[in-house]
Every structure is written in C-alpha cells, then in structure tokens.
Design a protein around this motif. Structure first.
Motif, PDB file in Angstrom:
ATOM      1  N   ARG A   1     -20.980  22.862 217.265  1.00  0.00           N
ATOM      2  CA  ARG A   1     -20.515  24.044 216.540  1.00  0.00           C
ATOM      3  C   ARG A   1     -19.121  24.393 217.043  1.00  0.00           C
ATOM      4  N   LEU A   2     -18.191  24.539 216.122  1.00  0.00           N
ATOM      5  CA  LEU A   2     -16.823  24.868 216.499  1.00  0.00           C
ATOM      6  C   LEU A   2     -16.648  26.376 216.577  1.00  0.00           C
ATOM      7  N   ASP A   3     -15.741  26.803 217.459  1.00  0.00           N
ATOM      8  CA  ASP A   3     -15.399  28.216 217.561  1.00  0.00           C
ATOM      9  C   ASP A   3     -13.898  28.372 217.379  1.00  0.00           C
ATOM     10  N   ASP A   4     -13.369  29.527 217.701  1.00  0.00           N
ATOM     11  CA  ASP A   4     -11.953  29.789 217.424  1.00  0.00           C
ATOM     12  C   ASP A   4     -11.017  29.162 218.452  1.00  0.00           C
TER      13      ASP A   4
ATOM     14  N   TYR B   1     -20.756  15.257 204.710  1.00  0.00           N
ATOM     15  CA  TYR B   1     -20.116  16.253 205.573  1.00  0.00           C
ATOM     16  C   TYR B   1     -19.839  17.563 204.843  1.00  0.00           C
ATOM     17  N   THR B   2     -20.419  17.755 203.684  1.00  0.00           N
ATOM     18  CA  THR B   2     -20.089  18.943 202.895  1.00  0.00           C
ATOM     19  C   THR B   2     -20.357  20.231 203.666  1.00  0.00           C
ATOM     20  N   ASP B   3     -21.540  20.365 204.204  1.00  0.00           N
ATOM     21  CA  ASP B   3     -21.878  21.591 204.942  1.00  0.00           C
ATOM     22  C   ASP B   3     -21.041  21.719 206.203  1.00  0.00           C
ATOM     23  N   TRP B   4     -20.836  20.595 206.880  1.00  0.00           N
ATOM     24  CA  TRP B   4     -20.071  20.682 208.133  1.00  0.00           C
ATOM     25  C   TRP B   4     -18.609  21.008 207.859  1.00  0.00           C
ATOM     26  N   ALA B   5     -18.073  20.514 206.735  1.00  0.00           N
ATOM     27  CA  ALA B   5     -16.699  20.869 206.355  1.00  0.00           C
ATOM     28  C   ALA B   5     -16.580  22.370 206.169  1.00  0.00           C
ATOM     29  N   ALA B   6     -17.594  22.978 205.544  1.00  0.00           N
ATOM     30  CA  ALA B   6     -17.570  24.435 205.375  1.00  0.00           C
ATOM     31  C   ALA B   6     -17.600  25.136 206.724  1.00  0.00           C
ATOM     32  N   HIS B   7     -18.377  24.595 207.659  1.00  0.00           N
ATOM     33  CA  HIS B   7     -18.416  25.184 209.001  1.00  0.00           C
ATOM     34  C   HIS B   7     -17.058  25.079 209.698  1.00  0.00           C
ATOM     35  N   VAL B   8     -16.413  23.920 209.584  1.00  0.00           N
ATOM     36  CA  VAL B   8     -15.078  23.747 210.194  1.00  0.00           C
ATOM     37  C   VAL B   8     -14.114  24.793 209.649  1.00  0.00           C
ATOM     38  N   HIS B   9     -14.150  25.012 208.351  1.00  0.00           N
ATOM     39  CA  HIS B   9     -13.247  25.984 207.738  1.00  0.00           C
ATOM     40  C   HIS B   9     -13.596  27.405 208.165  1.00  0.00           C
ATOM     41  N   GLU B  10     -14.877  27.706 208.312  1.00  0.00           N
ATOM     42  CA  GLU B  10     -15.277  29.030 208.786  1.00  0.00           C
ATOM     43  C   GLU B  10     -14.752  29.303 210.189  1.00  0.00           C
TER      44      GLU B  10
ATOM     45  N   PRO C   1     -18.244   9.378 197.087  1.00  0.00           N
ATOM     46  CA  PRO C   1     -17.492  10.611 196.799  1.00  0.00           C
ATOM     47  C   PRO C   1     -16.263  10.699 197.700  1.00  0.00           C
ATOM     48  N   PRO C   2     -15.116  11.050 197.170  1.00  0.00           N
ATOM     49  CA  PRO C   2     -13.894  11.075 197.987  1.00  0.00           C
ATOM     50  C   PRO C   2     -13.903  12.242 198.967  1.00  0.00           C
ATOM     51  N   PRO C   3     -13.185  12.107 200.100  1.00  0.00           N
ATOM     52  CA  PRO C   3     -13.151  13.194 201.092  1.00  0.00           C
ATOM     53  C   PRO C   3     -12.692  14.521 200.511  1.00  0.00           C
ATOM     54  N   GLY C   4     -11.743  14.485 199.590  1.00  0.00           N
ATOM     55  CA  GLY C   4     -11.272  15.735 198.999  1.00  0.00           C
ATOM     56  C   GLY C   4     -12.344  16.480 198.250  1.00  0.00           C
ATOM     57  N   ALA C   5     -13.375  15.767 197.785  1.00  0.00           N
ATOM     58  CA  ALA C   5     -14.439  16.408 197.008  1.00  0.00           C
ATOM     59  C   ALA C   5     -15.435  17.137 197.893  1.00  0.00           C
ATOM     60  N   TRP C   6     -15.573  16.699 199.154  1.00  0.00           N
ATOM     61  CA  TRP C   6     -16.552  17.370 200.016  1.00  0.00           C
ATOM     62  C   TRP C   6     -15.923  18.223 201.113  1.00  0.00           C
ATOM     63  N   GLY C   7     -14.612  18.456 201.021  1.00  0.00           N
ATOM     64  CA  GLY C   7     -14.028  19.472 201.872  1.00  0.00           C
ATOM     65  C   GLY C   7     -13.030  19.028 202.912  1.00  0.00           C
ATOM     66  N   ALA C   8     -12.717  17.733 202.972  1.00  0.00           N
ATOM     67  CA  ALA C   8     -11.706  17.295 203.931  1.00  0.00           C
ATOM     68  C   ALA C   8     -10.337  17.838 203.533  1.00  0.00           C
TER      69      ALA C   8
ATOM     70  N   GLY D   1     -11.927  28.387 211.160  1.00  0.00           N
ATOM     71  CA  GLY D   1     -10.471  28.488 211.065  1.00  0.00           C
ATOM     72  C   GLY D   1      -9.751  27.190 211.344  1.00  0.00           C
ATOM     73  N   ALA D   2     -10.476  26.070 211.343  1.00  0.00           N
ATOM     74  CA  ALA D   2      -9.893  24.768 211.648  1.00  0.00           C
ATOM     75  C   ALA D   2      -9.770  23.924 210.388  1.00  0.00           C
ATOM     76  N   LEU D   3      -9.148  22.748 210.526  1.00  0.00           N
ATOM     77  CA  LEU D   3      -8.990  21.806 209.420  1.00  0.00           C
ATOM     78  C   LEU D   3      -9.782  20.545 209.724  1.00  0.00           C
ATOM     79  N   LEU D   4     -10.232  19.882 208.655  1.00  0.00           N
ATOM     80  CA  LEU D   4     -11.060  18.690 208.803  1.00  0.00           C
ATOM     81  C   LEU D   4     -10.296  17.452 208.341  1.00  0.00           C
ATOM     82  N   VAL D   5     -10.276  16.436 209.219  1.00  0.00           N
ATOM     83  CA  VAL D   5      -9.636  15.152 208.934  1.00  0.00           C
ATOM     84  C   VAL D   5     -10.730  14.108 208.740  1.00  0.00           C
ATOM     85  N   ALA D   6     -10.613  13.297 207.696  1.00  0.00           N
ATOM     86  CA  ALA D   6     -11.537  12.191 207.468  1.00  0.00           C
ATOM     87  C   ALA D   6     -10.777  10.874 207.588  1.00  0.00           C
ATOM     88  N   ALA D   7     -11.173  10.038 208.553  1.00  0.00           N
ATOM     89  CA  ALA D   7     -10.679   8.664 208.611  1.00  0.00           C
ATOM     90  C   ALA D   7     -11.565   7.842 207.693  1.00  0.00           C
ATOM     91  N   THR D   8     -10.980   7.182 206.718  1.00  0.00           N
ATOM     92  CA  THR D   8     -11.809   6.619 205.644  1.00  0.00           C
ATOM     93  C   THR D   8     -11.331   5.237 205.241  1.00  0.00           C
TER      94      THR D   8
END
Length: 981
Positions: free
Chosen positions: A218-221, A240-249, A267-274, A251-258
């Motif tokens: 779990r990420l924090d600030d 990673y859809t749910d976890w992407a939402a958690h990262v954004h909550e 499904p492309p990373p942009g579709a699930w929140g990267a 206040g961080a950004l999510l990077v996908a190496a793909t």
C-alpha cells in the motif's frame, strides 16, 4: 621500393605500398591525396603534417609515446578475421526472454534501412527541411507506440527498456515528487536488469526504491511513483486496474514496462490507468545484437508532454503554410536547459526505431496480431504439454479462461516451470546438448519464452528435453483448445494508412525509398557539423553487424557460447585503454550521455568509499556540452559554472576561485578537450592540477577525442575519467540520431567502481561497482564491431594520420574563409583543432540561421548552428573529406557571403532575398508565378556546379514557433487522410 615514413618524420604521410603489399585502408578513409595535402599545408604555411600538428598543439601535449596497436589490416583481412571470430560464437535457440526475443527482420527492411548508408549515415534531424524522411518515419514510430500503449503521446526514442524505466522514474518525480515524496515502488516481477538500472539511478538521486508485490503493498504520501511489468518477467499477465486507482489515490503516478507485441492482444496500459508506458520495440524486426542497440520508447498522457525525456517529433508548417515535420518542444532538451533539462539523452536509437516502424508498417495491425496469436498459441500448447508431462507450470494454463473483468490471457509468450534443483540441472544439461538455452530463474525454476522464430518442431523438442530426451506420445492436435478471441483487444490500433498500405514488398520498397529521398546524408555531400564528427563509416566495418552469428545472440547466454564476442570486446577494451591511457575500460554505457553519467557515478562512488560522500559539487565551464550539466544533475551533483575568458578558454582565475570556495565539497570538474570552442587551449595540465589540489577529480568529455588520437592521451593530461564517443571518433554511424556508444576509461584506482550487471558472474564484477547503467552487460554490443573493425583497419599510424588530417582540414577551411567569416576562437599560433567556429554576428540583416538554410540550396547540410556561441556556425570537416569537397564547401560559403554583401549594402531587399526565403523547393522554383526580385536561377542554381547535380529540400523553411504553440506529435486519423498520397 617505397618505404613507409616513420611516425615522426617530416613526410606528408606514409608512402604508397610496394608491389607486394595491398592498398592500405587508410588511403581510402582519408580524403585528401598526398599532393592535395601538400597544397593545403602550403596555404597554412607549413611543410608537413607533423609541423602543423606541433604548431597547433600546446607544448604540454608533445610528450605522448606512439600508440602500440596491432598493425593495420585490409578490408578483406578483417572480414576474414571477423568471420573466424563469428564461428567461435555458438548460436543456440534461446528461450531466455527477459525483454530480448528472436524476431525476423523483413529482408526489404534489412537491406533498405539497416544496411543502407542513406539511412545510417544521416544525422540527427536538427535541420528539419532536409530531414523530412526520417522525421516522418519517427512520427510513425511515435504513432505506433501511442496506439499500442493506449496513451496520448510517445517519444522517438530512448536507449533501452531499463534506462527508459529509469527516465520514467525521474519524470514521475518531476511531476509528483517533493521534499517528503522520495520513494518509488518497483514490482518484484519486473525484469531484473530493469530493477537494477532503476536502483542505480535512484541511488544517485537520493530516491528510495521499495520492491514488493502490488497486491501486498500500500502506497502512502511518501511515494511519487510506481513501476510494474506487463506482462511480468515470469510471464504472468495481471490486471492492475484497481491498483492503478490506489496509486493515484496516494498522489503518485504509475509506470508500466510493457511489450508492444503483447499489446496487440492485451488491454493497453492507458486503458487500465497507467500514466506512463515504457519498453523496447526490439522484437519489431530488430536483431538481439547481443544486447543492443535497440529502440526503447516512452508514452504518456498529453498533459505530461513537456516533462518527457528524449526526442519528440511534431507536425508544424513551412513558410508556405504546408505541413512540415520537426523536432518539437526542444526547450526540454539538455542542449538548451542544461542542468534543468528533462534528460541528458543526446543520442537516441533513431535508426532502430525506424526499423521497428517499418516492421509494423510492413505487417500492419492484422499481421502483427497474427504473429502475436501464433506465438501465444504455441505457448499455450507448450504449457499444456509440459503439464501433461507432470510439471508445475506458472502461470497455470488451466486459467486460460479467466473470469470476466480480469485480463483476457493468463500469459502471452512466457512460462516458468517448477522442478527440484537436481532435475533443473539435468534439464539445462540436456537442453545444451540440443543447442537450447532456457532461462535459469533460480535453482528450481526454469523460464521459457517463445518468439516469432519458434516453430511447432521447436515446441516438440522442448517437450523432449523435459521428458528425459524421449519423444512425447502426444502432439498439438491432442492439446489444442480453441481460444476465445472475443475477449482479446479489438484491432483498434494502427488505423493510419501508413500501417495499412505497404504490405507487399514492392510497395514497402517504394515507400522506404520515398522517405529516403527526402533525407540528406553523407551519401550526398559532406555534413560539416562541428562537434559531431560525421566521418566515413567504413562499409567493411558495417557489413558484419547483421551476420547471424553476431546479430542473433541473446545477451544473457552462457559466456562459453559467446567466445567470439568476448574476444572482440576484450580487444576493443585493450585498444581503447592504449589510446586513452586509462587502464580500465567499461563498454556498458550505450550513448555518450550515458558515459558521462556512468563516469560521474564512478567519481561519486570513489568519494563515498573514502568517507567523503558530501563531495557533490561539479565544476563545469560555460562552454561545455549541454549534456555535461544535465549528466551531472542526473548523477546527483550540484553544478557550479566556471567562466571562460575572451579567447574561449577556461578562466584559470575563476577556476581557482571556484575550486577554493567549494574545496570541502568539490567532487570533480567536467571539461572537454580540445575545448568545445574548437581549440587546444593551453593550461590543461594546470586546470587538472588545480582540481586535484582541492580534492576533486577530473572528468574529460571525450566528444573531441578524434583530435587527440595518436597525438596525446587524456590520462596523460591529468584526467581521471573519460568517455569515448564511438559514434564520433571510431566510425559508428549516427543513424539519424542514434545508435551511439559511450564507453568510459578510468584511472587504475577507480577500476573497482566501474558499472556491473546482475547477469555477470561474481568473478567478472567490479568489487564496488556502481551498478548497471544499461540493460545489457556490454551495452550496444552489436555496433562495437564497427569500432573494432575501424581500429583494426587503421592501425596506430593510420589513426595518428587521421587525427592530423582532421586538424589540417579544419584549419584549411578556417584560413580559406577568414576574410568572409572570421574564426571566433583560435589556439596557439592562430590555429584551431579539428573544428572551427565561424563568426556571423557582425551582419545586421542576415542571421546564422539564414546561412544554414541557404546552404541547403547549395547542396550542403548546415554546420552546427548557434552552438556553443549564438550567431555562429561551427564547422568540422573530418579527415574523410577530400580537398575538392572542402573547396566546394568554401565556394558555397563565399558565394553566400557575396549575397550577404548585397543585402547588407542595400543592393538586395533585406526581407525578400535568397537567404531569408531559403531553402527553395522544386515546386517553389517551378511555380507559374515568381514574384521575388532575384531570379529562379539564383534561387536554385547559384553556382554552375549545381547544374550537374541538384538536391532539393522536401519543404520550405519550417516554422518552429508555430510547431511549439500547436504541438501535434502523432499521425492523424484515417479521416484526416481521405486521399491517397
């Protein structure tokens, strides 16, 4: 019988070979003939090359001993030797994966791009009007990456997947970091080399890397970003859809190496929140090359485009309002923003990105999908067979129909097989007998990655290896289950016509030739760019690069399968050590900028080892390359500028004052020698002594090493570290902006701090290595062959002569043009080094940019424009250009000066004249109406020689301001292209 001249004789150069000796390569590499050299020396008032060299170099550089290198060899001899070395490599079928995959380069692409000097000798497209072909190809690459990742904008390009991930981490910090946000999460199932490179970068910047699994973290600030691998290094495809939402909550950004090929199904990373996607396009037709060069990519959301690293191609308009391409948003780049730049990357992987683009265009979206489905279906069948043999396979093939809402596939092309340690050893041993490599994940886990080259027979052989070398009793028909393709990603990507029009070889060939015809390269004329060294790239040195034994080796194969490679690498390291004077060399940095970064990390590590981690000040002269301050900042150093005097040399008094003021925190000085101002400035040893006396080390930027080779060694001048631009001094082609290579040499006391790599055996790693700075252990190994061959062709005397002729050619141009364009800076005896800066600042109505554009009408690429001094042109002719070509360039420059005189004196209109309207395109000159006060002939054929051969720019002068105000960095939709081109 002729005898070769001794290295220090007063003769012009080596005599012709005897009747029993073959023609030496040096006579073909160096442009001016011996009689021409005598004539050029006479213009300069010197009797020999040695006399000229002695006059140009300060006395402190005259003490170097001759180079001790193997004797020069002919082209046929080095090709034979490289063939013998190639046979020492053992080309197994490698199912290692880990970001490197076998692929098939379409012959039409290999022959017409990768092996074509029209593409590989072109320079970075800073002069847009004569670079429209490669700019279009790179725009296509950006569009391809954008479509497949599901994000809004992509660059073109980066160096490899691991450094792209590190660049993405830095980008996340610029966007979301702060005093309390210093942590970056990395999923444990990322590729190991990616995690290691990210750790190296984070350590220098003071970031904390937290490795773990997304589900249990779990990420924090305190976090500014997170990185996941999609698909993971073990093959698993996670949602990673749910976890992407958690990262954004948080206040961080999510990077996908793909993986771009996987994204034709997933499904492309942009579709699930990267927020950012990175990776390598290597498997799009680029050979593995034992680790590189490979085109990496970074895609992101449009809102973040001004924080992107690397180059960005955009659509602007030309002087007539027509669409034209250019490098966009250049104010992000290191040569402008210096220590505040988004990245230090200067050389990217443009040539390889263009290959990947052409692969995608040749196959099209449906062709790519067929390739991906074939690989996946083979992997599914392999998994089912292994499971039937009693093995535990991960991801579990039983989950081939995952629940709704999850990923459509449990894996794409990679599996891991669980065994006990003894069984794993036996399997690897049997595999070796079959000339097969599997990935050794750990003692009990075997990784298998299939690729485009895999066949059903290969799968059967893998089953046989796992069954104790016994053929299996089942076949594909026994295991095949239908795949529910309705759950896969729809083919909603690569809809632009360029990816749907050129699927026959005829059409692809013509398209590539059309692009090539819009580009200017060394195939046309000299490219006199200062600091960039656009010299001959020997054909014989380029030929072996695509030989299968060199091109198709996975970088992580056991060392005994790469004996030929390691003999080449050890040779090159020993030769670079002899040339630079440094006893320890690392070949890992895969660009000059990465060499700077690696060398600075070595210096920091040495200070830390000595208990002085607080030494973090880097002194950099104001004349330095833009990469220098950007690299220093990336290495966690604080940049302090050192002034230059009116002659362009380092101001020694200011250096002494700055060194004294920062005595307790001084880490190093970065200096380019010969200087960026194109002179051998006196006092280099004193400069080094001042820094050493105040506790710092000296980093020498090797960008201008081609003016020292055979004359002096950086180590002898007082430097402690130096990077070598192999794509400049040692003949690797620029490839339209890359590939490049930037090995570093270090003093003996720094050897143990050189870069290491997680796949290297413990005995081959430096004791206190800084970690890896590139994804592969030997960086862009594939192009190191070129520099090996170049040094082997030239030999010690040839390299020395090349340096001397480079100095001769630069001084000849400087002298011939001095009455029109004075040389801004000169060294001892009024001479320059290998380049000269022509001063155009005295003109009132004409700018240096006007002259650069007008040169296109004369059939020349412009010199380096307004750098390192605004209002100037920096010219570097190199040793490869003939006297006839130098004279042709001087004739063009003098003709332009006559036009300037007409404008300056009012005899020609100050606004409507050939320079302000340059370049002139064929359709401009051929238009029905001509409203300019000068003739069409003066516009297009200002010299009679142009009637014999005329090269036409594809577009008129590009409007840079418009492009930055209206940035469009991808191809349009189908609706934008309703009529065929």
């Amino acid at each position: 019988m002729n005898r070769a001249a001794a290295p220090n004789s007063t003769a012009v150069g080596p005599s012709r070979p005897s009747d029993f000796q073959p023609e030496p390569f040096v006579h073909r590499h160096i442009g001016p003939r011996e009689d021409e050299i005598r004539d050029m020396l006479a213009v300069l008032g010197h009797a020999s090359l040695d006399e000229l060299t002695a006059a140009a170099l300060p006395p402190e550089l005259h003490t170097s001993r001759p180079l001790n290198l193997p004797p020069a060899r002919t082209e046929s001899e080095i090709l034979r030797e490289l063939g013998e070395r190639a046979r020492e490599n053992r080309l197994f079928r490698s199912y290692i994966g880990q970001g490197y995959h076998g692929c098939v380069t379409p012959p039409v692409v290999q022959r017409n791009i990768l092996e074509n000097p029209g593409w590989y000798t072109a320079y970075t497209p800073y002069q847009s009007e004569i670079s429209q072909g490669r700019l279009e190809a790179l725009l296509n690459f950006q569009t391809m990456v954008r479509d497949l990742t599901g994000l809004e904008i992509a660059n073109a390009s980066l160096l490899d997947e691991a450094t792209a991930a590190a660049e993405a981490m830095m980008m996340c910090h610029r966007l979301r970091g702060g005093p309390t946000r210093t942590r970056f999460f990395v999923a444990e199932d990322c590729h190991p080399q990616t995690l290691a490179v990210v750790r190296t970068r984070a350590r220098a910047l003071g970031f904390e890397i937290v490795a773990g699994t997304p589900r249990s973290t779990r990420l924090d600030d305190s976090f500014f970003g997170a990185l996941v691998q999609y698909p993971a290094t073990d093959g698993a495809v996670h949602d990673y859809t749910d976890w992407a939402a958690h990262v954004h909550e948080a206040g961080a950004l999510l990077v996908a190496a793909t993986d771009l090929l996987a994204l034709t199904l997933l499904p492309p990373p942009g579709a699930w929140g990267a927020d950012i996607a990175v990776g390598s396009a290597q498997r799009f037709g680029v050979p593995m090359f034992y680790g590189g060069p490979h085109p990496a990519f970074l895609a992101t959301r449009d809102a973040f485009k001004r924080q992107m690293p690397g180059r960005l191609v955009g659509i602007s308009r030309d002087a007539r309002g027509r669409p034209a391409l250019r490098l966009a948003l250049g104010t992000r780049e290191q040569h402008i923003r210096r220590e505040k730049a988004t990245s230090n990357i200067c050389t990217a992987q443009a040539l390889l990105a263009i290959v990947a683009m052409a692969y995608a265009a040749f196959h099209g979206p449906h062709g790519l999908r067929r390739i991906a489905l074939r690989i996946h279906n083979l992997t599914r069948t392999l998994a089912a067979g292994l499971k039937r043999l009693g093995y535990t396979v991960r991801p579990d093939p039983a989950s081939a129909s995952p629940p709704a809402g999850g990923p459509p596939l449990p894996f794409f092309d990679t599996l891991t097989v669980q065994t006990d340690a003894a069984q794993a050893r036996e399997i690897h041993e049997r595999a070796a007998l079959h000339r097969i490599n599997f990935r050794r994940v750990n003692e009990t886990t075997i990784g298998i990655s299939l690729d485009e080259t895999t066949t059903p027979d290969d799968v059967r052989e893998i089953w046989q290896v796992f069954r104790g070398d016994q053929p299996v009793t089942f076949d594909f028909e026994d295991l095949t289950e239908p795949l529910d393709e309705s759950r896969l990603r729809p083919v909603n990507y690569l809809q632009h016509p360029v990816f749907n029009r050129y699927h026959s070889e005829t059409e692809m060939l013509r398209y590539l030739r059309r692009l090539e015809s819009k580009d200017f390269s060394l195939c046309h004329t000299m490219i006199p760019l200062g600091s960039c060294t656009m010299k001959l790239n020997p054909t014989a040195a380029l030929m072996p690069v695509t030989w299968p034994e060199w091109a198709h080796l996975h970088p992580f194969v056991p060392p005994e399968q790469a004996r030929g490679w390691h003999r080449i690498l050890e040779d090159l390291k020993s030769w670079l050590a002899e040339i630079t004077g440094f006893p320890a060399i690392s070949l890992q940095p895969n660009a000059g900028s990465q060499g700077e970064y690696a060398g600075l990390l070595v210096i920091r590590a040495w200070h830390e080892h000595r208990g002085e981690p607080h030494r973090n000040v880097c002194l950099i002269p104001t004349s330095a390359h833009g990469t220098n301050p950007a690299s220093a900042t990336m290495a966690g150093l604080r940049v302090v500028a050192v002034a230059c005097d009116r002659q362009g040399n380092v101001d020694l008094e200011d250096l002494r004052a700055k060194a004294a003021a920062h005595r307790e925190r001084l880490a190093c000085l970065m200096i380019t020698y010969p200087s960026t101002h194109g002179v051998f400035e006196p006092g280099i040893r004193e400069i080094c002594r001042i820094v050493h006396d105040h506790g710092g080390l000296v980093y020498m930027d090797g960008a201008n090493l081609n003016a020292l080779v055979g004359l002096a060694r950086p180590a002898e001048l007082g430097a402690d570290v130096c990077h070598v631009n192999l794509h400049k001094t040692f003949a690797i082609p620029h490839g339209g902006g890359g590939p490049g290579a930037g090995p570093i040499g270090v003093a003996g006391f720094l050897r143990e701090f050189l870069p290491d790599h997680p796949v290297l055996p413990a005995g081959q790693r430096p004791g206190r290595g800084i970690g890896p700075v590139a994804a592969a252990p030997w960086g862009s190994a594939g192009i190191l062959l070129i520099s090996w061959a170049y040094i082997r062709l030239m030999g010690a005397e040839g390299l020395r002569r090349a340096t001397q002729v480079a100095i001769l050619n630069a001084n000849y141009i400087s002298r011939r043009l001095e009455d029109c364009y004075p040389t801004l800076y000169q060294g001892p005896n009024g001479l320059v080094a290998h380049e000269c800066i022509l001063d155009l600042r005295r003109f009132h109505h004409v700018t240096a940019e006007d002259v650069a554009k007008r040169l296109m009408d004369y059939g020349f690429h412009a010199p380096t424009l307004s750098w390192p001094v605004a209002g100037t042109l920096m010219v570097e002719p190199t040793e490869s250009e003939s006297k006839a070509e130098l004279d042709r360039f001087c004739e063009a420059m003098r003709s332009i000066h006559a036009e300037i005189a007409e404008i300056e004196t009012g005899r020609m209109d100050a606004r409507d004249n050939p320079l302000k309207n340059a370049p002139h395109t064929a359709d401009m000159v051929g238009a029905d109406t001509w409203t300019h006060p000068y003739s069409r002939q003066q516009a297009a054929w200002p010299l009679p020689s142009l009637l014999e051969h005329k090269w036409w720019p594809a577009v008129a002068r590009v409007d840079n301001v418009y492009g930055d105000r209206h940035p469009v960095c991808a191809c349009g939709s189908v609706a934008d292209y309703t009529s065929p081109s």
